[in-house]
Design an enzyme around this catalytic site. Structure first.
Site, short mmCIF file in Angstrom:
data_model
loop_
_atom_site.label_atom_id
_atom_site.label_comp_id
_atom_site.label_asym_id
_atom_site.label_seq_id
_atom_site.Cartn_x
_atom_site.Cartn_y
_atom_site.Cartn_z
N ASP A 248 0.85 -1.19 0.00
CA ASP A 248 0.00 0.00 0.00
C ASP A 248 0.88 1.24 0.00
O ASP A 248 2.06 1.18 0.36
CB ASP A 248 -0.84 0.04 1.28
CG ASP A 248 -1.92 -1.02 1.24
OD1 ASP A 248 -2.09 -1.65 0.19
OD2 ASP A 248 -2.60 -1.20 2.28
N LYS A 270 -4.43 2.32 -2.74
CA LYS A 270 -5.84 2.65 -2.92
C LYS A 270 -6.12 3.82 -2.00
O LYS A 270 -6.40 3.66 -0.84
CB LYS A 270 -6.72 1.48 -2.48
CG LYS A 270 -6.77 0.36 -3.47
CD LYS A 270 -7.65 -0.74 -2.92
CE LYS A 270 -7.05 -1.24 -1.63
NZ LYS A 270 -7.96 -1.67 -0.64
N MET A 383 -9.11 7.23 9.58
CA MET A 383 -9.55 7.86 8.33
C MET A 383 -10.58 8.95 8.55
O MET A 383 -11.46 9.17 7.73
CB MET A 383 -10.14 6.79 7.38
CG MET A 383 -9.13 5.77 6.96
SD MET A 383 -9.78 4.54 5.82
CE MET A 383 -10.48 3.34 6.92
N1 SAH Z 1 -4.59 -1.17 8.67
C1 SAH Z 1 -4.21 0.14 9.13
C2 SAH Z 1 -5.29 1.17 8.94
C3 SAH Z 1 -5.62 1.45 7.52
S1 SAH Z 1 -6.79 2.70 7.36
C4 SAH Z 1 -3.80 0.05 10.61
O1 SAH Z 1 -4.00 -0.98 11.24
O2 SAH Z 1 -3.26 1.04 11.12
C5 SAH Z 1 -5.80 4.13 7.15
C6 SAH Z 1 -5.93 5.03 8.34
O3 SAH Z 1 -5.10 4.55 9.38
C7 SAH Z 1 -5.44 6.44 8.10
O4 SAH Z 1 -6.42 7.23 7.46
C8 SAH Z 1 -5.17 6.91 9.50
O5 SAH Z 1 -6.35 7.23 10.18
C9 SAH Z 1 -4.62 5.65 10.12
N2 SAH Z 1 -3.14 5.62 10.08
C10 SAH Z 1 -2.37 4.71 9.51
N3 SAH Z 1 -1.07 4.97 9.71
C11 SAH Z 1 -1.02 6.10 10.43
C12 SAH Z 1 0.02 6.90 10.97
N4 SAH Z 1 1.32 6.58 10.79
N5 SAH Z 1 -0.30 7.98 11.68
C13 SAH Z 1 -1.59 8.32 11.88
N6 SAH Z 1 -2.61 7.61 11.40
C14 SAH Z 1 -2.34 6.52 10.69
#
Ligand code: SAH
Length: 478
Positions: A248, A270, A383
């Site tokens: 991703d 995506k 998100m």
């Molecule tokens: N599978 C991922 C989440 C995917 S959805 C997990 O477990 O973290 C994507 C969302 O995750 C982003 O919009 C944000 O809200 C959050 N996110 C992912 N990485 C991040 C980061 N380094 N800092 C802040 N938010 C993060």
């Protein structure tokens, strides 16, 4: 200064060491071990050097340094305690295009002697470019523990079979798989016990069976939030074994850099608005590469099962009988909380934590707002940056106090991390003022106020607009 690393074949070649003390002795010993013809120039020698001179293992040039000592040498090491002499030797060596190392003087040296992990014929060398030799030595100590002592015998064994292995497995990927199996299988254990013949036989068997059609597989791997240190050891191994990585956009370059150099990396981002690849295309890629016998890593930000569509991907793999494994990752809620100093379920302030997504109007409408608005629970909203006004309005409408603290963590765990804090009443305004951008995680709940006092990583939080508000909430009555 960036150095060009090289391993020099010194066997039969002349090397000059100027200085007959303990350092000179150490340098001479290393050169002798590499098969060099060593000359030591010095007025006096340590007892060991003298013995080697008597035995004819080294040549001794007694007295003070003369330029003629440099004749015939391929490289020179200056190891005296005379800085003027060191400068002179370095200058003369330079003029003759001779590589010179001046002990403890990076500026005068045209080559450096690295800290070495010796698993002959395998050598691991570490250099700090003369900046921090002690650091290089400490790293060496750590790596000593990691690199199996049988690496040397293993390399010799594989070296003796190398041309046959190449002939039988001309395809690079097939060879990689074979070497991978050698490392994973019983060969190293047999070598450790000194059973060389059995180790050879086991390697032969692996070579013979290497042509059996390889079955590809998919590892669904959580990359964590960005800091490569948060990848699991199992994840690191999977990255090292991957032939193809489908990743991703959210996966940080630092994590990708941990994969093998020759692994094929395919970004299947995506992002809302930028549909580089559909879910169906990702499925198709996994299937094609696995069918070709490759080790596929499907690498996702955070954890694959937390708002990551990992479940759908596994269902697809199961339907098509493709073997798979899942390696969890540290999800954004846990990582952002940790790196912002927000204990998600601090016992004084919260009894539960909910992972929520507020991705679009559709997902916002299906949320259970009365439940989310209850006190003494922490909401970790994924998100949610574009849906902040709706979040704020609905939570307030369902009775969550306007004074409930929040923390928005942007780029959590990465060097550019920012934390914005405030209360539910000014959530939208504060996010606007600081122009919060994706990826960002929103934490709402009494615990979020602790970000102000427990922050430890990166820049201090961009604090509340009203400094009179207490930084830490009163503990709730239990
Ligand atoms: N599978 C991922 C989440 C995917 S959805 C997990 O477990 O973290 C994507 C969302 O995750 C982003 O919009 C944000 O809200 C959050 N996110 C992912 N990485 C991040 C980061 N380094 N800092 C802040 N938010 C993060």
């Amino acid at each position: 200064m960036k150095l060009y690393p090289l391993f020099a074949d010194m066997s039969g070649r002349e090397a000059l060491v100027v200085g007959g003390g303990v350092v000179g002795e150490r340098k001479a010993a290393a050169l002798l071990e590499a098969g060099a013809r060593v000359t030591v120039g010095a007025a006096t020698l340590t007892p060991a050097l003298r013995e080697w001179a008597d035995q004819g293992r080294i040549r001794w040039l007694p007295g003070s340094f003369e330029e003629a000592w440099l004749d015939g040498a391929w490289l020179v090491i200056a190891a005296t305690d005379d800085p003027d002499l060191h400068r002179r030797i370095a200058g003369l060596a330079q003029a003759r295009r001779l590589f010179v190392n001046v002990v403890d003087d990076a500026d005068l040296s045209s080559f450096h002697v690295p800290a070495v992990i010796d698993r002959a014929p395998v050598t691991v060398a570490i250099s700090s470019g003369g900046h921090a030799p002690m650091l290089a030595r400490l790293l060496r100590e750590r790596l000593e523990l990691l690199i199996d002592p049988v690496t040397g015998p293993l390399a010799s064994l594989l070296g003796s079979m190398r041309s046959r292995i190449r002939a039988q497995l001309p395809d690079l990927a097939a060879r990689r798989r074979f070497y991978g199996r050698v490392l994973a299988g019983p060969v190293q254990g047999l070598l450790r016990r000194g059973q060389l013949a059995l180790a050879e036989a086991a390697t032969e068997r692996l070579l013979e069976s290497a042509h059996a059609k390889a079955t590809g597989s998919v590892v669904l791997l959580g990359a964590g939030p960005g800091d490569p240190g948060l990848l699991t050891l199992r994840g690191l191994r999977a990255l090292n074994e991957a032939d193809v990585i489908l990743h991703d956009r959210l996966v940080s370059p630092e994590v990708l850099a941990l994969a093998r150099r020759d692994a094929e990396r395919i970004e299947v981002a995506k992002q809302a608005g930028h549909h580089h690849a559909t879910q169906a295309q990702i499925h198709a890629l996994m299937r094609v590469h696995a069918a070709a016998g490759r080790n596929v890593v499907r690498l996702k930000g955070g954890d694959p099962f937390v708002f990551g569509r990992g479940g759908e991907e596994l269902e697809f793999l199961r339907q098509h009988d493709i073997p798979y494994e899942v390696v969890p990752g540290i999800t954004a809620a846990l990582a952002c909380a940790a790196y912002a100093g927000v204990p998600l379920t601090h016992r004084d302030h919260a009894q539960s934590v909910r992972l929520v997504t507020a991705h679009c109007q559709g997902s916002v409408d299906t949320l259970d707002w009365p439940a989310l608005a209850q006190e003494r629970q922490t909401l970790a909203v994924y998100m949610g940056t574009s849906e902040l006004p709706v979040l704020q309005e609905r939570l307030l409408a369902h009775g969550r106090a306007a004074t409930t603290p929040f923390a928005i963590i942007e780029n959590g765990s990465r060097p550019e991390q920012r934390v914005v804090t405030g209360t539910l009443a000014d959530l939208v305004e504060r996010a606007g003022v600081h122009q919060v951008r994706s990826p960002a995680l929103l934490i709402i709940g009494e615990v979020a106020a602790l970000a102000t006092s427990l922050a430890w990583f990166g820049r201090p939080p961009l604090g509340a607009a009203h400094p009179l508000r207490p930084a830490v909430p009163e503990p709730l009555a239990v």
